[in-house]
Design an enzyme around this catalytic site. Structure first.
Site, PDB file in Angstrom:
ATOM      1  N   SER A 235      -8.129   4.537  -3.232  1.00 51.89           N
ATOM      2  CA  SER A 235      -9.060   3.463  -2.870  1.00 51.89           C
ATOM      3  C   SER A 235      -9.204   3.374  -1.360  1.00 51.89           C
ATOM      4  O   SER A 235      -8.288   3.725  -0.619  1.00 51.89           O
ATOM      5  CB  SER A 235      -8.521   2.129  -3.385  1.00 51.89           C
ATOM      6  OG  SER A 235      -7.327   1.819  -2.701  1.00 51.89           O
ATOM      7  N   HIS A 236     -10.345   2.928  -0.913  1.00 50.78           N
ATOM      8  CA  HIS A 236     -10.511   2.532   0.484  1.00 50.78           C
ATOM      9  C   HIS A 236     -11.371   1.270   0.504  1.00 50.78           C
ATOM     10  O   HIS A 236     -12.369   1.181   1.196  1.00 50.78           O
ATOM     11  CB  HIS A 236     -11.127   3.670   1.313  1.00 50.78           C
ATOM     12  CG  HIS A 236     -10.391   3.915   2.584  1.00 50.78           C
ATOM     13  ND1 HIS A 236     -10.986   4.254   3.756  1.00 50.78           N
ATOM     14  CD2 HIS A 236      -9.058   3.840   2.863  1.00 50.78           C
ATOM     15  CE1 HIS A 236     -10.067   4.400   4.695  1.00 50.78           C
ATOM     16  NE2 HIS A 236      -8.902   4.149   4.179  1.00 50.78           N
TER      17      HIS A 236
ATOM     18  N   ASP B  79      -5.640   8.161 -11.509  1.00 51.83           N
ATOM     19  CA  ASP B  79      -6.193   6.826 -11.686  1.00 51.83           C
ATOM     20  C   ASP B  79      -6.210   6.097 -10.366  1.00 51.83           C
ATOM     21  O   ASP B  79      -5.494   6.455  -9.433  1.00 51.83           O
ATOM     22  CB  ASP B  79      -5.371   6.034 -12.710  1.00 51.83           C
ATOM     23  CG  ASP B  79      -3.932   5.885 -12.275  1.00 51.83           C
ATOM     24  OD1 ASP B  79      -3.691   5.306 -11.202  1.00 51.83           O
ATOM     25  OD2 ASP B  79      -3.037   6.364 -12.997  1.00 51.83           O
TER      26      ASP B  79
ATOM     27  N   HIS C 132     -10.738  -2.152   1.192  1.00 52.64           N
ATOM     28  CA  HIS C 132     -10.785  -3.173   2.233  1.00 52.64           C
ATOM     29  C   HIS C 132     -11.457  -2.693   3.516  1.00 52.64           C
ATOM     30  O   HIS C 132     -12.289  -3.416   4.073  1.00 52.64           O
ATOM     31  CB  HIS C 132      -9.383  -3.733   2.474  1.00 52.64           C
ATOM     32  CG  HIS C 132      -8.927  -4.616   1.351  1.00 52.64           C
ATOM     33  ND1 HIS C 132      -7.634  -5.005   1.182  1.00 52.64           N
ATOM     34  CD2 HIS C 132      -9.616  -5.162   0.333  1.00 52.64           C
ATOM     35  CE1 HIS C 132      -7.540  -5.776   0.101  1.00 52.64           C
ATOM     36  NE2 HIS C 132      -8.730  -5.876  -0.429  1.00 52.64           N
TER      37      HIS C 132
ATOM     38  N   HIS D 254       0.817  -1.204   0.000  1.00 51.77           N
ATOM     39  CA  HIS D 254       0.000   0.000   0.000  1.00 51.77           C
ATOM     40  C   HIS D 254       0.857   1.264   0.000  1.00 51.77           C
ATOM     41  O   HIS D 254       0.556   2.235  -0.684  1.00 51.77           O
ATOM     42  CB  HIS D 254      -0.913  -0.022   1.225  1.00 51.77           C
ATOM     43  CG  HIS D 254      -1.963   1.023   1.227  1.00 51.77           C
ATOM     44  ND1 HIS D 254      -3.101   0.949   0.452  1.00 51.77           N
ATOM     45  CD2 HIS D 254      -2.051   2.192   1.906  1.00 51.77           C
ATOM     46  CE1 HIS D 254      -3.839   2.016   0.661  1.00 51.77           C
ATOM     47  NE2 HIS D 254      -3.226   2.793   1.535  1.00 51.77           N
TER      48      HIS D 254
ATOM     49  N   ASN E 142      -3.204   5.895  -7.594  1.00 46.35           N
ATOM     50  CA  ASN E 142      -3.176   4.981  -6.467  1.00 46.35           C
ATOM     51  C   ASN E 142      -3.312   3.568  -7.032  1.00 46.35           C
ATOM     52  O   ASN E 142      -4.008   3.366  -8.016  1.00 46.35           O
ATOM     53  CB  ASN E 142      -4.348   5.347  -5.539  1.00 46.35           C
ATOM     54  CG  ASN E 142      -4.598   4.336  -4.448  1.00 46.35           C
ATOM     55  OD1 ASN E 142      -5.694   3.807  -4.331  1.00 46.35           O
ATOM     56  ND2 ASN E 142      -3.599   4.061  -3.634  1.00 46.35           N
TER      57      ASN E 142
END
Lengths: 760, 232
Positions: A96-97, A508, A99, A51, A546
């Site tokens: 992104s978030h 992106d 999970h 990450h 990301n």
């Protein structure tokens, strides 16, 4: 006092538990020249997690074009920045978030929004708009309804409170996302060029100031345990790793930080995201080539007996790290105080290039600062074209039985309008404040959102505008990741062009499965290659982004989903366009060519339950010419409406123009194709526009100079969409199919649940 | 004529109000919630947003801000005070207006442009003819107005109901035209004297043709015009 290191037996075991591989652990030992302490091991494991380090993707990402005349800041900072003219600049990024949201959708989505917004105001920009890109399983499953409703509420709950409008986005419901939903949040900020701030720590003797919330044990190891591993049945146990958001605190942080920057009180500013203080401070130090000396005991804590490593890696939200000179400390703290924010000096910048952490007097970590952010091993993962592709791509949709009569095709059109992947999204965006800041010119529901470039907070409003869209059809990427990624770009650019914007730059969010699986990595590599080629063909740089890997559950990856967030520019914001049919008697014109392309289409899914075939062909040269034609035609006022053909093809595009405008149309559909293809083929590079009847020749001439097919296919008017022998549906029928789907699926589901409860 | 727009921690529509007021040719300035001197302003606006995060209850903390004692004094002296959205919620918490605003009946935040009917009222803030229908956005999670039956009777009898949610043609449906479930379709009320006005919709969002349309311009202009008359 000497540093207390771990035992040689325990250290490698703990390293593995924290997500490091053994050879990565060995590299830590080599760098330090000794066994690490527990704090050091935690810090390395987080910073070298997928990450934070992009260790599996960084080499592939070098394919992206990242420079351009308008670029003020490319990838590598908290967000990218481009010039928009007259001294204005916009910062934007998507992240992104996934999970956290799959475990706790409200807080996962809310903190996703909060995190990306912090990346934006860290750059000195006022956040002016949010978008989101969401993927869930199908809504017939209670768990998916819970995730969907919770994520939408979380995005709204956080953004609404901040007073940052949520102006656009996209959502798809597919089985492939059932075990791993996607929550991608994009934020856009506006600044004057001279306000650009970078997170570069400098000036030995300067102070490190922590602003905002207290630090607790929430989110410890989020980047390594949640974001960098696949999910399994123990996922629920990871709930404590999900952070909890406080949008009120963030609102105060925005105001305080912008005021601190306006008053030139800061040397540098960074936010605490993944890996908390460790990442923000080590990145600042390594960018500036300096060292830092941090006293973890000085960090205000919200829980008792926290250990140094917990303080250093906690992902407690709503915290910012600033570097200030000793002379300006008092003034800076006074501004924090005015906004009711805690601010605490937690360390100093040094000239040692080492990241030293103390707990009071005791040194608990002492590492070369740059190694945390920069020395993670980079991998060249093995690649292999997935075996499933040959079979899927060889499938010919024309071997199936298709509706042929006008009645059957009309019914199919209504089914498509009611499909969760096509239907109206108003149920979602009416839960978002999409107007605050009074710059929203085109509200959600059109091809792209259009915003005026202005900051009413500073009393500065310009005549310029930006158009923004986020897009990705994961099905296409599953069937052909190279073409699918190009289509994601082309559609975003087309959406922006339909609103009158010239594509300027993209961000992106690349969502994929486990990169250590050769078949998954191949889809990633192909997508990056496709997106790079598209950007190059358009001369549009990637300025931020990301990567989210390990989007799998129980061993099966999601569809490859390289989401594109594209920002376009309008010189005069009033020269924009929407998709609604505007006036009876206007000519309906189709730009572009319709081919028999039903592979991967929504029709194939809705009618036959299939995801197969080849996705539509994409020609980047044609796409770019089409977009330039649109921008010129909109700027010169030739066209009255514009809407691109995407999922559901020409028939759905026309229906959407009818519904938005409250008018019907009589259309002569493209000939030489089977009915289903004429109506529902998803051929790329097509846009439906309307022009006043006496403007058609001007459009035709303009189209010829852009080598774009331009055919008059009908006329606006009446209260039905008539497509010759292929379809005939009324406005009311279309509205009844299109408008209530999402509400019905969620609300109907609630009724069902209470019935189930009653029976139980 | 100078409007004072109060800025609480968590307010987020204050800049939009100032923009609207200035767009209509008047002066506006921000008043920090910690200030205790509001002299120099002819009218006070409590803007929308999430004051203090709307924690505990919307407006429940903001009413204790130092500036509110001055706002109450200003209102009691007959000064024009308007509360928009969160400002309306704060006015009810401060007991400058009766009733309360509960969570929307659908339990969802609603951001939508709605039709509103101007009622015959004692409100000094609005000089639009009764029966006028305007289209203005609402944007709230707690806009479901409620009060006890006696209060409702008093509101009706005293001409304190200023705005009602309605259908586009001005009519009201039997099941209620309020998207948030508000009692008697109430979207805005004033105090008995008519100088304190609270409303859930956001007229400041629709005064500029580029963003949102102009339907609110006449409405906000009417507010501004009356404020000038009342203040002078």
């Amino acid at each position: 006092m000497t540093l207390e290191t771990l035992s040689t037996e325990l250290a490698p075991k703990l390293a593995v538990e924290l997500g490091l591989k053994l050879d990565e652990y060995e590299k830590v030992v080599t760098i330090l020249g000794r066994v690490p302490s527990v704090t050091e091991l935690y810090m390395y494991s987080l910073m070298w997690s997928e990450h934070c380090s992009y260790k599996h993707s960084r080499k592939a990402l070098r394919m992206f074009p990242t420079s351009g005349e308008a670029v003020l800041q490319g990838p590598g900072e908290n967000a990218g920045v481009i010039r928009v003219g007259d001294g204005w600049a916009v910062a934007f990024k998507m992240e992104s978030h996934n999970h956290p949201s799959a475990i706790e959708p409200y807080q996962g989505a809310a903190t996703g929004v909060g995190g990306i917004i912090r990346d934006i105001f860290t750059m000195g920009a006022r956040p002016i708009a949010s978008l989101n890109s969401l993927r869930f399983g199908t809504l017939d499953k209670p768990r998916q309804r819970y995730l969907f409703e919770g994520a939408v509420a979380g995005i709204g709950g956080y953004g609404n409170c901040l007073g940052v409008p949520t102006v656009g986005g996209e959502v798809y419901f597919e089985e492939a996302y059932e075990g791993n939903c996607l929550i991608n949040a994009m934020s856009i900020g506006l600044m004057r060029e001279e306000n650009l701030t970078r997170a570069v720590g400098s000036g030995p003797g300067n102070l490190v100031l922590l602003i905002g919330s207290t630090t607790g044990r929430d989110g410890i190891g989020g980047a390594s345990t949640l974001a960098s591993q696949e999910f399994d049945e123990k996922a629920e146990d990871k709930r404590p790793s999900v952070q909890v958001g406080d949008p009120f605190e963030e609102k105060l942080l925005i105001e305080a930080c912008l005021e601190l920057l306006d008053e030139s009180l800061l040397v540098a500013l960074g936010d605490c995201g993944a890996a908390g203080l460790t990442s923000s401070i080590s990145e600042m130090a390594s960018r500036g080539g300096v060292g830092v000396d941090i006293d973890a005991a000085a960090v205000p804590q919200r829980e008792d007996a926290m250990k140094a490593f917990e303080i250093m890696v906690s992902e407690s939200q709503e915290r910012m790290v600033a570097v200030v000179t000793p002379e300006k400390l008092e003034a800076a703290m006074a501004i924090c105080d005015k906004w009711g924010l805690r601010s605490t000096v937690i360390g100093t910048i040094t000239d040692t290039e080492r990241f030293v952490v103390r707990m009071g007097e005791e040194v608990v970590a002492d590492m070369p600062a740059a190694t945390l952010a920069h020395d993670a091993p980079l991998y060249d993962p093995a690649m292999e074209r997935p075996a499933y592709l040959d079979e899927l791509q060889a499938f010919d949709p024309m071997t199936l039985e298709h509706p042929e009569t006008r009645e059957a095709l009309s019914a199919m059109l209504l089914d498509l309008l009611a499909s969760p992947n096509i239907c109206s999204r108003h149920w979602i965006w009416e839960q978002y404040d999409h107007q605050v800041m009074v710059n929203t010119v085109v509200v959600p529901g059109c091809d792209a959102a259009v915003l005026r470039v202005g900051d009413t907070g500073r009393g500065e409003v310009s005549g310029r505008g930006i158009a923004v869209s986020s897009d990705c059809n994961g099905r296409y990427c599953y069937l052909d990741p190279y073409a699918g990624a190009q289509i994601a770009f082309a559609e975003a650019a087309r959406n922006v062009a339909c609103s009158g914007g010239r594509a300027a730059a993209i961000t992106d969010c690349l969502n994929f499965g486990n990169p250590e699986k050769p078949e998954v990595y191949w889809t990633f590599h192909e997508s990056v290659r496709g997106l790079s080629d598209a950007c190059t063909a358009f001369g549009v740089p990637v300025i931020s982004g990301n990567v989210s890997f390990y989007n799998e559950s129980f061993g099966s990856p999601i569809y490859p989903t390289p989401t594109v967030g594209l920002v376009g520019l309008l010189d005069h914001v009033e020269q924009h366009c929407t998709m609604a049919f505007k006036r009876d008697g206007d000519a309906v014109v189709l730009l572009g060519r319709t081919r028999n392309e039903l592979g991967g289409s929504e029709y194939l899914k809705v009618a036959h339950g299939m995801v197969a075939g080849r996705p539509p062909k994409v020609d980047l040269v044609d796409e770019r010419l089409l977009d330039e034609l649109l921008v010129t035609a909109i700027r010169t006022g030739i066209v009255r409406s514009a809407h691109d053909c995407s999922e559901g093809g020409l028939a759905v595009a026309l229906a959407e123009c009818c519904i938005a405008g409250g008018r019907g149309a009589t259309i002569d559909p493209p000939g030489g194709l089977p009915g289903v293809a004429a109506l529902f083929s998803e051929s790329q590079g097509r846009v439906v526009v309307t022009v006043a009847a006496d403007h058609f020749d001007a459009l035709k001439t303009l189209a010829a100079t852009h080598a774009t097919p331009c055919v008059k296919i009908g006329m606006v008017g009446g209260d039905r969409l008539r497509m010759g022998g292929l379809a005939d549906v009324s406005l009311d029928e279309m509205r009844a199919a299109y408008e209530p789907t999402l509400e019905r699926l969620v609300h109907g589901a609630e009724t069902l649940q209470s019935e189930e409860l009653g029976e139980g | 004529m100078r409007f004072g727009v109060v800025r609480f921690p968590g307010s987020n529509c204050e800049q939009d109000v100032v923009h609207a007021v200035e767009h209509l040719g008047h002066d506006a300035g921000y008043i920090w919630h910690g200030d205790t001197d509001i002299s120099g302003y002819d009218a006070i606006v409590l803007p929308g947003g999430f004051s203090y995060g709307d924690y505990i209850r919307c407006g429940a903390v903001a009413r204790f801000s130092p500036v509110m004692a001055e706002v109450i004094r200003f209102a009691e002296a007959g000064g024009p005070v308007i509360g928009i959205c969160n400002g309306f919620q704060i006015l009810t918490e401060a007991h400058l207006l009766p009733g309360a605003l509960l969570r929307n009946v659908g339990l969802k935040f609603i951001c939508r442009t709605v039709s509103l009917r101007v009622e015959e009222s004692a409100c000094e803030w609005l000089d639009l003819p009764a029966g006028t229908v305007v289209r203005i956005p609402i944007n709230h999670n707690e806009g479901n107005y409620i009060c006890d039956p006696d209060t409702l009777e008093r509101l009706r009898a005293g001409g304190q109901i200023v705005l009602r949610y309605c259908e586009p043609d001005g009519s009201r449906t039997e099941g209620g035209s309020a998207p948030n479930g508000a009692l008697d379709d109430i979207a805005g009320i004033c105090n008995e004297r008519g100088n304190v006005f609270g409303l859930m919709p956001h007229p400041e969002r629709v005064v500029d043709p580029v963003s949102g349309g102009t339907d609110g311009a006449a409405f906000f202009a009417a507010i501004a015009k009356r404020a000038v008359e009342v203040a002078s």
